[in-house]
Enzyme design. Sequence first.
Site, PDB file in Angstrom:
ATOM      1  N   CYS A  30      11.307   4.045 176.769  1.00  9.69           N
ATOM      2  CA  CYS A  30      11.166   3.229 175.552  1.00  9.69           C
ATOM      3  C   CYS A  30      11.038   4.180 174.360  1.00  9.69           C
ATOM      4  O   CYS A  30      10.081   4.117 173.585  1.00  9.69           O
ATOM      5  CB  CYS A  30       9.991   2.275 175.654  1.00  9.69           C
ATOM      6  SG  CYS A  30       8.432   3.016 176.141  1.00  9.69           S
ATOM      7  N   GLY A  40       5.959  -5.407 185.018  1.00  7.66           N
ATOM      8  CA  GLY A  40       6.868  -6.330 184.339  1.00  7.66           C
ATOM      9  C   GLY A  40       8.296  -6.242 184.846  1.00  7.66           C
ATOM     10  O   GLY A  40       8.941  -7.264 185.113  1.00  7.66           O
ATOM     11  N   LYS A  41       8.815  -5.030 184.999  1.00  5.49           N
ATOM     12  CA  LYS A  41      10.188  -4.878 185.487  1.00  5.49           C
ATOM     13  C   LYS A  41      10.270  -5.156 186.981  1.00  5.49           C
ATOM     14  O   LYS A  41      11.300  -5.633 187.472  1.00  5.49           O
ATOM     15  CB  LYS A  41      10.718  -3.481 185.150  1.00  5.49           C
ATOM     16  CG  LYS A  41      10.904  -3.250 183.649  1.00  5.49           C
ATOM     17  CD  LYS A  41      11.524  -1.900 183.360  1.00  5.49           C
ATOM     18  CE  LYS A  41      11.702  -1.681 181.858  1.00  5.49           C
ATOM     19  NZ  LYS A  41      10.399  -1.572 181.155  1.00  5.49           N
ATOM     20  N   ASP A  73      11.388   4.194 185.045  1.00  6.67           N
ATOM     21  CA  ASP A  73      10.971   3.790 183.698  1.00  6.67           C
ATOM     22  C   ASP A  73       9.890   4.778 183.300  1.00  6.67           C
ATOM     23  O   ASP A  73       8.699   4.517 183.435  1.00  6.67           O
ATOM     24  CB  ASP A  73      10.457   2.360 183.733  1.00  6.67           C
ATOM     25  CG  ASP A  73      10.084   1.831 182.355  1.00  6.67           C
ATOM     26  OD1 ASP A  73      10.328   2.545 181.364  1.00  6.67           O
ATOM     27  OD2 ASP A  73       9.531   0.721 182.266  1.00  6.67           O
ATOM     28  N   CYS A 104       7.926   3.967 188.482  1.00  5.60           N
ATOM     29  CA  CYS A 104       6.836   3.995 187.491  1.00  5.60           C
ATOM     30  C   CYS A 104       6.550   2.554 187.090  1.00  5.60           C
ATOM     31  O   CYS A 104       6.784   2.148 185.957  1.00  5.60           O
ATOM     32  CB  CYS A 104       7.227   4.825 186.279  1.00  5.60           C
ATOM     33  SG  CYS A 104       7.846   6.474 186.673  1.00  5.60           S
TER      34      CYS A 104
END
Length: 389
Positions: free
Chosen positions: A331, A211-212, A278, A206
């Site tokens: 998150c 960013g990751k 994620d 995902c």
Amino acid sequence: MTPAARVQSAIEILDLVITAATSGGASADKIVADWFRSHRFAGSKDRRAVRELVFAAIRSCGPIPASGRAAMLRLAQADPALPALFDGSHHGPQPIGLDEPIGLGGTAPQWLEARLIESAIDPADWPAMLERAPLDIRLNPLRGSAELPQSGEPLHSPLGLRYPPGTPVEQWDAFKAGQIEVQDAGSQLAGHAVAALPGETVVDLCAGAGGKSLALAAAMDNRGRLIACDIDRARLSRLAPRADRAGVIIIEQRLLNPGRESEALADLAGQADAVLVDAPCSGTGTWRRNPEARWRLNSKELERLTAIQARLLDLAAALVKPGGRLNYVTCSVLDDEGANQARQFLARHPDWRAVPLDLPAGTPREPGLRLSPAHDATDGFFIARFVSP
């Protein structure tokens, strides 16, 4: 703009935010930016003041208020300078009536506060979830050492630095050269937990805007195979220019069709050393950045999200090779999306096992750990790692 006109402008923006929150519309950040673009008379000081009023009012209301004026009246109860600005002046708000509706305080809607308690989030920790977030950056070793115009506070994450909110890092030469990325410390730790190594095959299931993925590529020293997947074309399209700037060359992008992800990933079945999920979630860990997200969530939406998370975990498990790793991240601070979701995965896959995470922050929340604004000064995250039989 007069101080009273700033208050009235904030009320108008809050009305738009409330409508968007109840109808699935744009974020508060976008609404504010669009409003300023269509109201060019507002100078830089006016824009800063109005924005601060908008977000202070959002943070002051737990449940969604009846109107922008009700939200501002709630803020006025805590700010003695505000009531006098409801003066009926030209471009200012009308005087406060005796029986006007006023937004309710608290941290979130009542049903959501109950979920926080069920998830063992101490009410004493709730205020930290709504404080303004700092600005964190990640140093990018692929572009060499960076010369920064001001020093930052070292973070738990090995390549992280922290700056005050609003620091213009995107104007720095180091940012333009790809030597730094803006990334919350908790997000950095979530990527660090994957323990990606050079030469491995890693799937970021995902990936979003990546960013990751960029952090994983740096950990892999640009060696190996990194497949970044998402169902959102617009978000995934932002990855390529970011990767070019960061000097990342190993990312393969895959745009997936919802419900048909297995077909698009069939060639990776049983091949990945590590898969990062994620997962889409409620975002309860990001209220510092998106405080109006509390107003968008309801129990039906939470059920929809947890169903997606379970499906993604099962999809990811099929990609992991024997002895490989599956990292699950949300998150969110809710157990529905964290510890409970992880336990249910292990119940469906009894041959898999959860392994402890050696991270410099976080509180154990079996079978993983939880990061929180109150205890770790990061966004809220749940992180777990599973190993394939």
